[in-house]
Design a protein around this motif. Structure first.
Motif, PDB file in Angstrom:
ATOM      1  N   TYR A 475       0.834  -1.201   0.000  1.00 54.53           N
ATOM      2  CA  TYR A 475       0.000   0.000   0.000  1.00 54.53           C
ATOM      3  C   TYR A 475       0.874   1.260   0.000  1.00 54.53           C
ATOM      4  O   TYR A 475       0.678   2.168  -0.804  1.00 54.53           O
ATOM      5  N   GLU A 476       1.856   1.285   0.894  1.00 52.54           N
ATOM      6  CA  GLU A 476       2.693   2.483   0.993  1.00 52.54           C
ATOM      7  C   GLU A 476       3.524   2.675  -0.283  1.00 52.54           C
ATOM      8  O   GLU A 476       3.727   3.800  -0.742  1.00 52.54           O
ATOM      9  N   ARG A 496      12.598   6.892  -0.018  1.00 48.50           N
ATOM     10  CA  ARG A 496      11.636   6.142   0.787  1.00 48.50           C
ATOM     11  C   ARG A 496      11.174   4.890   0.032  1.00 48.50           C
ATOM     12  O   ARG A 496      11.048   3.811   0.599  1.00 48.50           O
ATOM     13  N   PRO A 546      -0.772  16.469   3.757  1.00 49.88           N
ATOM     14  CA  PRO A 546      -0.128  16.228   5.047  1.00 49.88           C
ATOM     15  C   PRO A 546       1.274  15.676   4.856  1.00 49.88           C
ATOM     16  O   PRO A 546       1.482  14.785   4.047  1.00 49.88           O
ATOM     17  N   ALA A 548       5.017  14.498   6.906  1.00 41.91           N
ATOM     18  CA  ALA A 548       5.277  13.570   7.989  1.00 41.91           C
ATOM     19  C   ALA A 548       4.637  14.127   9.250  1.00 41.91           C
ATOM     20  O   ALA A 548       4.700  15.307   9.513  1.00 41.91           O
ATOM     21  N   HIS A 549       3.979  13.297   9.983  1.00 39.07           N
ATOM     22  CA  HIS A 549       3.470  13.839  11.227  1.00 39.07           C
ATOM     23  C   HIS A 549       3.703  12.885  12.391  1.00 39.07           C
ATOM     24  O   HIS A 549       3.874  11.688  12.232  1.00 39.07           O
ATOM     25  N   VAL A 550       3.682  13.436  13.529  1.00 40.63           N
ATOM     26  CA  VAL A 550       4.057  12.696  14.715  1.00 40.63           C
ATOM     27  C   VAL A 550       2.906  11.805  15.147  1.00 40.63           C
ATOM     28  O   VAL A 550       1.784  12.227  15.214  1.00 40.63           O
ATOM     29  N   ALA A 551       3.173  10.565  15.385  1.00 42.31           N
ATOM     30  CA  ALA A 551       2.107   9.703  15.883  1.00 42.31           C
ATOM     31  C   ALA A 551       2.518   8.987  17.152  1.00 42.31           C
ATOM     32  O   ALA A 551       1.698   8.495  17.887  1.00 42.31           O
ATOM     33  N   ALA A 552       3.787   8.906  17.400  1.00 38.48           N
ATOM     34  CA  ALA A 552       4.184   8.179  18.591  1.00 38.48           C
ATOM     35  C   ALA A 552       5.435   8.808  19.182  1.00 38.48           C
ATOM     36  O   ALA A 552       6.310   9.235  18.466  1.00 38.48           O
ATOM     37  N   GLY A 563      -1.969  13.494  20.119  1.00 37.52           N
ATOM     38  CA  GLY A 563      -3.057  12.533  20.220  1.00 37.52           C
ATOM     39  C   GLY A 563      -4.421  13.151  20.458  1.00 37.52           C
ATOM     40  O   GLY A 563      -5.375  12.841  19.745  1.00 37.52           O
ATOM     41  N   SER A 564      -4.508  14.051  21.398  1.00 41.94           N
ATOM     42  CA  SER A 564      -5.828  14.502  21.821  1.00 41.94           C
ATOM     43  C   SER A 564      -6.596  15.153  20.677  1.00 41.94           C
ATOM     44  O   SER A 564      -7.791  14.940  20.531  1.00 41.94           O
ATOM     45  N   ARG A 566      -6.556  14.534  17.597  1.00 38.58           N
ATOM     46  CA  ARG A 566      -7.027  13.645  16.541  1.00 38.58           C
ATOM     47  C   ARG A 566      -7.869  12.492  17.086  1.00 38.58           C
ATOM     48  O   ARG A 566      -8.219  11.591  16.350  1.00 38.58           O
ATOM     49  N   SER A 567      -8.169  12.525  18.376  1.00 36.60           N
ATOM     50  CA  SER A 567      -8.899  11.390  18.928  1.00 36.60           C
ATOM     51  C   SER A 567     -10.341  11.394  18.424  1.00 36.60           C
ATOM     52  O   SER A 567     -10.888  12.413  18.038  1.00 36.60           O
TER      53      SER A 567
ATOM     54  N   ILE B  99      -3.880   6.354  18.928  1.00 37.48           N
ATOM     55  CA  ILE B  99      -3.793   7.588  19.681  1.00 37.48           C
ATOM     56  C   ILE B  99      -3.741   7.239  21.170  1.00 37.48           C
ATOM     57  O   ILE B  99      -4.755   6.974  21.816  1.00 37.48           O
ATOM     58  N   ALA B 101      -3.120   8.797  23.813  1.00 37.08           N
ATOM     59  CA  ALA B 101      -3.738   9.676  24.805  1.00 37.08           C
ATOM     60  C   ALA B 101      -5.208   9.352  25.012  1.00 37.08           C
ATOM     61  O   ALA B 101      -5.813   9.788  25.982  1.00 37.08           O
ATOM     62  N   ASP B 121       9.732   7.617  16.830  1.00 36.83           N
ATOM     63  CA  ASP B 121       9.038   8.787  17.370  1.00 36.83           C
ATOM     64  C   ASP B 121       8.360   9.584  16.265  1.00 36.83           C
ATOM     65  O   ASP B 121       7.698  10.575  16.524  1.00 36.83           O
ATOM     66  N   VAL B 123       6.164   9.040  12.369  1.00 31.99           N
ATOM     67  CA  VAL B 123       5.612   8.135  11.378  1.00 31.99           C
ATOM     68  C   VAL B 123       5.618   8.868  10.044  1.00 31.99           C
ATOM     69  O   VAL B 123       4.968   9.902   9.892  1.00 31.99           O
TER      70      VAL B 123
END
Lengths: 568, 241
Positions: A475-476, A496, A546, A548-552, A563-564, A566-567, B99, B101, B121, B123
């Protein structure tokens, strides 16, 4: 012969019945020609034959694929004491004219004829396809009259299993499904496995885009597959056979079912064949539309009624196969070679082809060529000979760019390697594979990143979803290729993509994932500038997209960044 | 029992025949990352995070599914393996919507721990824009497909330990997902005994107990392993074959 069928009698009777007719009209009734209107052609010829009262004189047969599918429907007229006449592009009108002029008046319709000396036919060597365009696939008698089931009879009644395996080993036959594993060695492994529940499986789950070699064999010469399986069963001690056919091949399923019924009626399948204590039965299993079921462990899972996903090897099927018993999976084309090898001898077969790739290979020749269709060529023939002589050159006076072999697991062969001999090892050395026989020729108008994206989309759709590298990686990779092709890729995208190729190739569970990056790697290797020409400057792609974005977060298990917001 | 001698990351160890590389590594004090493997359940080798390099073999092999062999020289933490594991983990994060949180499993999550362990850290892939609908039809448990990592531990725990065969896998590729019975809401699955073994086996927060809030999940993964260990392993496995 006690308890068995007398093949000689049957063959003799069939030949005498056929010899009554002065002319035989062999109409191609294979799927490609049928889709081109072959049924209307046959009906037109039959009507004229009836009108003119020629039923006692002319035998009309719907036969198998004659190969030159791009010029179909094809019709061959065979007259007693005359050379065969082949007609191309025979629509209903042409069929009527042929019937009126040639069948009724003995005057061939010259402007529709195609010479049998045409390089498309002259350069081929037919082993697997020897009966194509000759016999009626619906009649076991016709197959027997052409020497069918003789190899099985001789093997069962005069040879030991070890003797049969020896012939197959000496012939040098290798697996035609793509891997190229020596067939005789595989047979020997199953022969040596200790069990009274062994099975042989014919893999007819052909699924490469554009490929129809196995379909044609199963549709147009189904008894050849059964005979090959029965010989394999005798040699290995198997008591049961399965033919795994994909559901998208309904004609193949019908013809095979009919062939099994006929063979049972003539005691060529079932108990105590030819009066010996060798018994063998065949069942059909129909796939449910998953490409991955061509992978042998997934295929076996599917036969057993489970979800068609691969399992880890070892253990190999010859150790632990269907329901835990030793099993052997051979490709349909591999098995279809066997009757002829047994009949004509290992040495005859080994003389065709090259040192390491003996015999012939059937290719589905497709793409931008003058002549396309189904061909069988001696291995070692060069790509140039296939394209320029059999294929009649690239269509529309365009320049050759590359040929793709091996489907979604394969790679491409560029112009500079056009003189490469087509054999297992040479193709591997070029970063492609022999594969099951798809051969797609591309001209100068084709963009290679597009080709890579097409095959990656195929792999993405067909990934079974079991292992992570293939499920997520295809997929990627598709997303990255799509970004490149649609002008959203930067230099980083390409980096990549290459990383992902390596990760997916190295870590995937089965062959589908392990080879999915091949079309990308191969086109990158030979046509890198085409990819580089698509790149846009860094940052240009960010508008509206979008990044690269932080997910972890790594440091602390609970400190996650965004996180909050996008919850759910 | 016959044994073999092998080396794992330089540590010499003797292992009984039949043991796999992951078990041997654990005894040698080497931790190999993994997600789909759980003691007591059959091995599927699907997450590919436990791939290790064995000197003399061209491709890395999954430690959970590779038996120990005499004189094997195994490396579990080479730069190539680390890099591949990071990419794989990134793709796993981008497949769903993880997520922490807002997750019941935060702090007791194997995916979260792996990210920390492997230094993931960021993705670099784009996750799907929307969450999938949760299945909250079961009176005691819930299933959030957006958090599922498709390790199939629940499927195996249900089939191999409980014998209920409620969970199965449907769809393929990116569409792969869990189904209860023949695709009915979990609460309507007649085969489900509500034993909760699937929930206890889940490495993440995809299967959870209702009434637990963020970070409140208790780690009960040993449940399945303990149960199977107490049973007669050999006869149990025979039945499953």
């Amino acid at each position: 012969m006690s308890g068995g069928v007398d093949l000689f009698d049957l063959a003799q009777k069939e030949r005498e019945e056929q010899a009554v007719y002065r002319r035989t009209v062999l109409c191609c009734g294979s799927t490609a020609c049928l889709s081109g209107g072959a049924q209307a052609t046959q009906d037109a010829i039959r009507d004229v034959v009836a009108e003119k009262g020629l039923e006692q004189d002319v035998r009309l047969v719907a036969t198998g694929c004659m190969g030159l599918c791009s010029r179909g429907p094809l019709v061959k007229v065979r007259s007693r004491g005359e050379d065969d006449v082949l007609y191309a592009d025979v629509d209903a009108d042409a069929g009527r004219r042929i019937a009126e002029q040639h069948l009724a008046a003995g005057q061939p319709v010259e402007e529709r004829t195609l010479s049998l000396e045409h390089p498309f036919f002259a350069r081929q060597v037919r082993v697997v396809l020897e009966n194509m365009g000759e016999i009626d696939p619906n009649r076991i008698e016709d197959y027997i009259a052409h020497g069918g089931y003789r190899a099985l009879r001789d093997a069962v009644s005069t040879m030991t299993p070890a003797g049969v395996i020896d012939v197959v080993q000496r012939s040098g036959l290798r697996g035609r499904g793509g891997g190229g594993y020596p067939a005789g060695s595989k047979w020997k492994l199953l022969n040596e496995a200790k069990s009274d529940q062994k099975t042989v499986i014919a893999n007819g789950d052909e699924g490469d885009p554009g490929a129809y070699m196995d379909r044609t064999v199963m549709e147009d010469d189904p008894h050849r597959v059964l005979e090959g399986m029965a010989i394999a069963a005798y040699a290995t001690g198997a008591i049961k056979g399965y033919i795994y056919v994909r559901a998208e091949y309904p004609v193949a399923v019908r013809r095979l079912e009919q062939a099994i019924r006929q063979a049972k009626r003539h005691k060529l399948l079932g108990k105590n064949l030819f009066g010996t204590d060798f018994s063998f039965d065949v069942e059909i299993r129909i796939g449910a539309g998953a490409f991955v079921c061509g992978e042998e462990t997934a295929l076996m899972a599917s036969i057993m009624g489970q979800r068609g996903t691969p399992v880890l090897r070892p253990p190999y099927p010859t150790e632990r196969g269907l329901w835990g018993h030793p099993s052997m999976i051979n490709n349909v084309e591999t098995l279809a070679n066997v009757p002829t090898i047994m009949r004509r001898g290992a040495d005859w077969f080994a003389n065709i082809g090259t040192e390491t790739s003996r015999g012939t290979k059937v290719f589905a020749l497709a793409g931008k060529l003058e002549n396309t269709g189904l061909i069988e060529v001696p291995m070692g023939i060069t790509l140039r000979e296939i394209i320029e002589e059999i294929g009649g050159g690239v269509a529309g006076a365009k320049a050759f760019k590359a040929a793709q072999t091996g489907g979604p697991s394969g790679g491409c062969i560029p112009l500079k390697h056009i003189d490469t001999p087509m054999d297992y090892d040479s193709l591997l050395a070029l970063g492609s594979i022999m594969g099951s026989g798809g051969l797609i020729v591309m001209d100068e108008d084709v963009a290679m990143p597009d080709v890579a994206r097409f095959f990656m989309r195929f792999c993405m759709d067909e990934s079974c979803g079991k292992c992570l590298p293939c499920r997520a990686g295809t997929y990627e990779m598709y997303e990255l290729l799509d970004a490149l092709v649609t002008g959203r890729g930067t230099a980083a995208t390409l980096v990549r993509l290459e990383t992902l190729c390596e990760v997916v190739r190295t870590n995937s569970l089965c062959g589908l994932g392990q080879t999915a990056p091949n079309p990308v790697l191969s086109t990158l290797h030979y046509f890198r500038p085409e990819y580089e020409a698509l790149l846009v400057p860094d940052g240009a792609h960010l508008a509206g997209l979008p990044g690269a974005h932080v997910a972890a977060a790594a440091e602390s298990a609970s400190a996650f960044a965004d996180g909050s917001e996008r919850s759910a | 029992m016959a044994g073999v001698n092998l080396k794992i990351d330089g540590v010499e160890i003797e292992a009984p025949v039949g043991e796999n590389l992951m078990q041997a590594a654990t005894r040698a004090g080497v931790r190999v990352p993994g997600l789909c493997q759980l003691d007591g359940l059959s091995v599927v080798g699907a997450c590919r995070l436990c791939m290790v390099e064995i000197a003399g073999t061209p491709r890395p092999r999954p430690a959970c599914a590779t038996p120990v062999g005499e004189s094997m020289d195994v490396h579990t933490d080479t730069p190539r393996l680390r890099e591949h594991r990071r990419v794989l983990l990134e793709m796993l994060f981008a497949e769903g919507q993880h997520i922490c949180a807002a997750c019941v499993a935060s702090g007791a999550c194997e995916l979260q721990n792996l990210a920390a362990e492997l230094g993931v850290d960021h993705v670099n892939f784009t996750p799907p824009p929307t969450r999938l609908e949760m299945d909250l039809s079961h009176p005691r448990f819930g299933y959030d497909p957006s958090r599922c990592v498709l390790c199939t531990r629940c499927v195996r725990a249900c089939a191999e330990v409980e014998g209920a065969f409620t969970w199965g896998v449907a769809g393929r590729g990116r569409e792969t997902h869990l189904v209860a019975d023949l695709g009915v809401p979990w609460g309507e699955a007649e085969s489900c005994t509500s034993c909760g073994k699937c929930v206890s086996a889940c490495p993440v927060g995809a299967l959870f107990e209702k009434g637990t809030s963020v970070g409140e999940r208790r780690v009960t993964r040993a449940l399945v392993s303990t149960l199977t260990a107490r049973r007669d392993r050999e006869s149990h496995r025979e039945v499953l074959k």
